[in-house]
Scaffold this motif. Structure first.
Motif, PDB file in Angstrom:
ATOM      1  N   PRO A 199      22.670  40.313  41.127  1.00 31.34           N
ATOM      2  CA  PRO A 199      23.589  39.709  40.908  1.00 31.34           C
ATOM      3  C   PRO A 199      24.768  40.648  41.737  1.00 31.34           C
ATOM      4  CG  PRO A 199      23.433  40.516  38.725  1.00 31.34           C
ATOM      5  CD  PRO A 199      22.209  40.812  39.621  1.00 31.34           C
ATOM      6  N   LYS A 218      24.705  33.275  37.755  1.00 30.51           N
ATOM      7  CA  LYS A 218      25.751  33.282  37.003  1.00 30.51           C
ATOM      8  C   LYS A 218      26.905  32.888  36.979  1.00 30.51           C
ATOM      9  CE  LYS A 218      23.424  37.938  35.784  1.00 30.51           C
ATOM     10  NZ  LYS A 218      23.038  37.909  34.382  1.00 30.51           N
ATOM     11  N   ARG A 312      31.017  38.830  33.249  1.00 27.64           N
ATOM     12  CA  ARG A 312      29.197  38.544  33.340  1.00 27.64           C
ATOM     13  C   ARG A 312      28.197  39.870  32.743  1.00 27.64           C
ATOM     14  NH1 ARG A 312      30.175  33.336  34.865  1.00 27.64           N
ATOM     15  NH2 ARG A 312      32.247  33.577  33.513  1.00 27.64           N
ATOM     16  N   VAL A 313      28.399  40.150  34.027  1.00 35.59           N
ATOM     17  CA  VAL A 313      27.452  40.339  35.094  1.00 35.59           C
ATOM     18  C   VAL A 313      27.242  42.053  34.287  1.00 35.59           C
ATOM     19  CG1 VAL A 313      26.878  42.024  37.215  1.00 35.59           C
ATOM     20  CG2 VAL A 313      27.688  39.439  36.723  1.00 35.59           C
TER      21      VAL A 313
END
Length: 364
Positions: A199, A218, A312-313
């Motif tokens: 990501p 994502k 979020r990553v």
């Protein structure tokens, strides 16, 4: 003293030793005769070493190991007999001439430490300063060449994994073009999506940047991806990747000198690879975030989604490392800033529902 007495005196310390001729790895037992020269005799060998040419070589305790300047450079004689060793030491007046004394060793260590310290200072302070000053002076053509070299490294890392679904490419091109115009970058800007679960997104010198499908997977909406792409365009606009390449190239060259890479051949490879996995300074990341926020506001879109995608990553980074040791701003701090500077949407969506779905499936 007559000739017979001289011969008896000369042979008083004779004995046996181990001889390596320096031409093979064969270990030979030889008879050592202390005559006018040091004579080494065996069934198939007769060698004589002048006493002034004999030098001591490092050896374990209890062993006298010597070499001869006029013999093969790798030839060695090992004497374990104390009486024979004493006889040789007594006759070789220059035995320890090239041997390092403790004072000489201390001076070598001192100068070596000083050299290492100077390289560390160069890497930490001088090279970053020089990179900042040199970056604006690098022609665009040279920057493109560096980007091409980095792309070769990119292919070595990821292989040929370009995502080519037509509808997805069209949606991606639309998104990039909307950002490029407001970012003030040339129309020859090139962007690709790579099929890899990592990501991330990154830019190369010369106007190429890449979105990895792991980050796209994502993302929940186009604003999240647009913010990240705008951030990478900020690095291109500020030439951060070129500055990082100059910095890393100079640093790796100096570190190569420290560890023996006197040609600096590793510097180019290292610099190219670190563009792909670049970790910019706090200041560069802060400025790229500012650039992304400004571009998103000009588009009439919110900036906070970019921070939400990054959080979020990475998750909360403050629990992983002290902020003072981090080379970039913590993700939670960046998210807080983007939320604080966020504005409600005032412009149309960057992609339609269908286009967003196509972009999400660009690698299928």
């Amino acid at each position: 003293m007559d000739e017979t007495e001289q011969d008896q005196s000369a042979q008083a310390g004779d004995g046996q030793a181990i001889y390596f001729d320096g031409l093979s790895n064969r270990r030979q037992t030889v008879t050592v005769v202390l005559a006018n020269q040091l004579v080494l005799r065996s069934a198939d060998n007769f060698v004589s070493w002048p006493y002034p040419d004999i030098r001591r070589v490092d050896a374990p305790s209890g062993i006298l190991r010597v070499s001869c300047l006029s013999a093969s450079p790798l030839a060695r004689l090992e004497i374990r007999d104390p009486a024979l060793a004493s006889g040789i030491v007594a006759r070789c007046s220059r035995l320890d001439e090239n041997r390092l004394t403790s004072g000489a060793i201390a001076r070598i260590i001192g100068w070596s430490l000083a050299a290492a310290a100077s390289i560390v200072v160069m890497v930490l302070f001088v090279v970053p300063f020089a990179a900042d000053r040199l970056t604006p002076l690098v022609p665009q053509a040279m920057e493109r060449h560096l980007g091409e070299a980095a792309e070769v490294q990119l292919q070595a890392v990821f292989g040929n994994k370009m995502c080519r679904a037509a509808a997805g490419q069209a949606a991606f091109a639309k998104l990039v073009e909307a950002l490029r115009g407001l970012a003030g970058l040339d129309a020859d800007l090139a962007a690709q999506v790579l099929d890899t679960p990592i990501p991330n997104a990154f830019a190369l010198p010369g106007g190429r940047f890449f979105l990895l499908s792991g980050l796209l997977a994502k993302a929940n909406d186009p604003d999240e991806i647009a913010g990240v792409l705008a951030h990478e365009l900020g690095h291109l606009k500020h030439r951060d990747n070129l500055r990082q390449a100059i910095h890393n190239g100079g640093s790796s060259f100096l570190i190569g000198l420290l560890f023996g890479d006197i040609t600096g051949a590793g510097a180019v490879i290292f610099a190219s690879r670190t563009i792909v996995t670049a970790s910019y300074s706090r200041e560069a990341e802060h400025d790229a975030d500012s650039f992304a926020i400004e571009v998103m506001h000009k588009l009439g879109r919110p900036a906070a989604p970019m921070g939400e995608l990054m959080f979020r990553v990475t998750g909360k980074e403050g629990d992983k490392q002290p902020s003072l040791l981090a080379s970039h701003p913590l993700t939670e701090d960046r998210l807080a800033r983007m939320r604080a500077e966020d504005q409600p949407p005032s412009g149309p969506p960057l992609l339609t529902v269908e286009e967003w779905s196509a972009l999400k499936g660009i690698c299928k």
